[in-house]
Scaffold this motif. Structure first.
Motif, short mmCIF file in Angstrom:
data_model
loop_
_atom_site.label_atom_id
_atom_site.label_comp_id
_atom_site.label_asym_id
_atom_site.label_seq_id
_atom_site.Cartn_x
_atom_site.Cartn_y
_atom_site.Cartn_z
N ALA A 64 2.28 74.16 -3.41
CA ALA A 64 1.61 74.97 -2.39
C ALA A 64 0.52 74.14 -1.71
O ALA A 64 -0.04 73.21 -2.30
N PRO A 65 0.16 74.47 -0.47
CA PRO A 65 -0.94 73.77 0.21
C PRO A 65 -2.24 73.94 -0.57
O PRO A 65 -2.56 75.05 -1.02
N ARG A 66 -2.99 72.87 -0.71
CA ARG A 66 -4.24 72.94 -1.48
C ARG A 66 -5.21 73.93 -0.86
O ARG A 66 -5.92 74.65 -1.57
N SER A 67 -5.25 73.98 0.47
CA SER A 67 -6.20 74.87 1.12
C SER A 67 -5.91 76.33 0.76
O SER A 67 -6.83 77.13 0.50
N SER A 68 -4.63 76.69 0.72
CA SER A 68 -4.25 78.06 0.37
C SER A 68 -4.59 78.37 -1.08
O SER A 68 -5.09 79.46 -1.40
N VAL A 69 -4.32 77.41 -1.96
CA VAL A 69 -4.60 77.63 -3.38
C VAL A 69 -6.09 77.77 -3.62
O VAL A 69 -6.53 78.66 -4.35
N TYR A 70 -6.90 76.91 -2.99
CA TYR A 70 -8.35 77.00 -3.16
C TYR A 70 -8.87 78.35 -2.66
O TYR A 70 -9.73 78.99 -3.28
N GLU A 71 -8.33 78.81 -1.53
CA GLU A 71 -8.76 80.09 -0.99
C GLU A 71 -8.42 81.24 -1.93
O GLU A 71 -9.26 82.12 -2.19
N LEU A 72 -7.21 81.22 -2.47
CA LEU A 72 -6.79 82.28 -3.37
C LEU A 72 -7.53 82.21 -4.71
O LEU A 72 -7.90 83.24 -5.28
N VAL A 73 -7.74 81.00 -5.22
CA VAL A 73 -8.49 80.85 -6.47
C VAL A 73 -9.89 81.41 -6.32
O VAL A 73 -10.40 82.13 -7.21
N ASN A 74 -10.54 81.12 -5.21
CA ASN A 74 -11.89 81.66 -4.99
C ASN A 74 -11.88 83.19 -4.92
O ASN A 74 -12.78 83.85 -5.45
N LEU A 75 -10.85 83.74 -4.29
CA LEU A 75 -10.73 85.20 -4.23
C LEU A 75 -10.53 85.79 -5.62
O LEU A 75 -11.17 86.79 -5.99
N LEU A 76 -9.69 85.16 -6.41
CA LEU A 76 -9.43 85.64 -7.77
C LEU A 76 -10.65 85.47 -8.66
O LEU A 76 -10.92 86.31 -9.54
N LEU A 77 -11.41 84.41 -8.44
CA LEU A 77 -12.66 84.21 -9.19
C LEU A 77 -13.67 85.32 -8.86
O LEU A 77 -14.33 85.86 -9.76
N ARG A 78 -13.80 85.65 -7.59
CA ARG A 78 -14.75 86.68 -7.18
C ARG A 78 -14.43 88.04 -7.79
O ARG A 78 -15.31 88.85 -8.04
N ASN A 79 -13.15 88.26 -8.05
CA ASN A 79 -12.73 89.56 -8.58
C ASN A 79 -12.52 89.56 -10.09
O ASN A 79 -12.04 90.54 -10.65
N GLY A 80 -12.87 88.47 -10.76
CA GLY A 80 -12.78 88.41 -12.21
C GLY A 80 -11.38 88.23 -12.75
O GLY A 80 -11.18 88.30 -13.97
N ILE A 81 -10.41 88.00 -11.87
CA ILE A 81 -9.03 87.79 -12.32
C ILE A 81 -8.89 86.38 -12.90
O ILE A 81 -8.11 86.14 -13.82
N LEU A 82 -9.64 85.43 -12.36
CA LEU A 82 -9.76 84.09 -12.92
C LEU A 82 -11.22 83.85 -13.28
O LEU A 82 -12.13 84.51 -12.75
N GLU A 83 -11.46 82.89 -14.19
CA GLU A 83 -12.81 82.51 -14.57
C GLU A 83 -12.88 80.99 -14.68
O GLU A 83 -11.88 80.34 -15.00
#
Length: 264
Positions: free
Chosen positions: A44-63
């Protein structure tokens, strides 16, 4: 205007698909990973992954897992899973059944299901014997490697099975290729017999037993399994199968909702 709206919906859908792909990658890898490595591994494009990871971090789905920027599955997923189990009485019933099987046989008892086009152990109760055999709950495994896989696909046609299983999953852990036609024949034989047993092809010292747990629609929604030392399994084959079948019958029709996730 409709075209613009449709494009926005399609973009959000792709984002959701990619987010689940990230979560599945981390579940399979079972260790914290940097976003750039995730992007490389899932293509996947790194920009898309970074954007989604940040979204998941903000919502506690990732840490964040360390000071190096590695991320892993977040505790919110645990809370979501706990809420699911509170609503899903079938799993609590399965825990009781697995405990009873393990007590009667002294072997490791498992509840197994499909996870997409893979097999996974959903619940497990280890046996009480000094020599214990266990598996990783939740780890996705190629279906042809397993006794349960023969039953979980037993309601599918030959064409459906070949479409469903990735061709590379017929390669066994020792590097040999399992003939798909042999596998399909075993699937249909297991469906007719209502059981499947074999010497494990994942290791050289265990014997595996599986029987179907049928949902309200009569299809195989899950399996109850035993994993035992090879010699003990062969010696106690009839007793172990009787224990599993009695337990599976007690769950018959209680697997409400599970059939909805099956690939039909």
């Amino acid at each position: 205007m409709d075209a613009i709206s449709d494009e926005g919906i399609a973009r959000r859908t792709r984002g959701l698909d990619r987010a689940f792909e990230i979560l599945d990658f981390l579940r399979m890898k079972r260790e914290p990973t940097k976003p750039n490595e995730i992007a490389a591994r899932i293509g996947a494009p790194r920009s898309s992954v970074y954007e989604l990871v940040n979204l998941l971090l903000r919502n506690g789905i990732l840490e964040y897992a360390d000071g190096e920027g590695r991320v892993y599955l977040g505790r919110k997923l645990y809370f979501l899973g706990a809420a699911y189990e509170d609503h899903f009485d079938f799993m609590r019933e399965c825990d009781k059944v697995l405990a009873r099987i393990a007590e009667e046989t002294r072997e490791t008892a498992q509840l197994c299901m499909l996870d997409g086009n893979k097999y996974t152990v959903v619940r497990m109760k280890e046996g009480v014997r000094p020599f214990r055999i266990s598996s990783d709950v939740g780890r996705a495994v190629p279906i042809p490697w397993t006794a349960s896989g023969r039953l979980l696909l037993s309601d599918m046609s030959e064409e459906e099975i070949l479409d469903f299983i990735p061709p590379e999953d017929f390669r066994l852990p020792n590097g040999e290729m399992l003939d798909p036609q042999r596998f399909i024949a075993e699937v249909h034989q297991a469906g007719r017999a209502g059981e499947f047993t074999f010497n494990s092809i994942v290791d050289s010292f265990t014997h595996c037993f599986a029987v179907p747990v049928r949902g309200e629609d009569g299809r195989c929604a899950a399996t109850l399994c035993l994993v035992s030392p090879r010699e003990d399994g062969i010696r106690n084959r009839e007793h172990y199968l009787e224990c599993l079948k009695t337990a599976a019958q007690s769950l018959h029709g209680k697997a409400v909702g599970i059939h909805q996730a099956m690939p039909y």
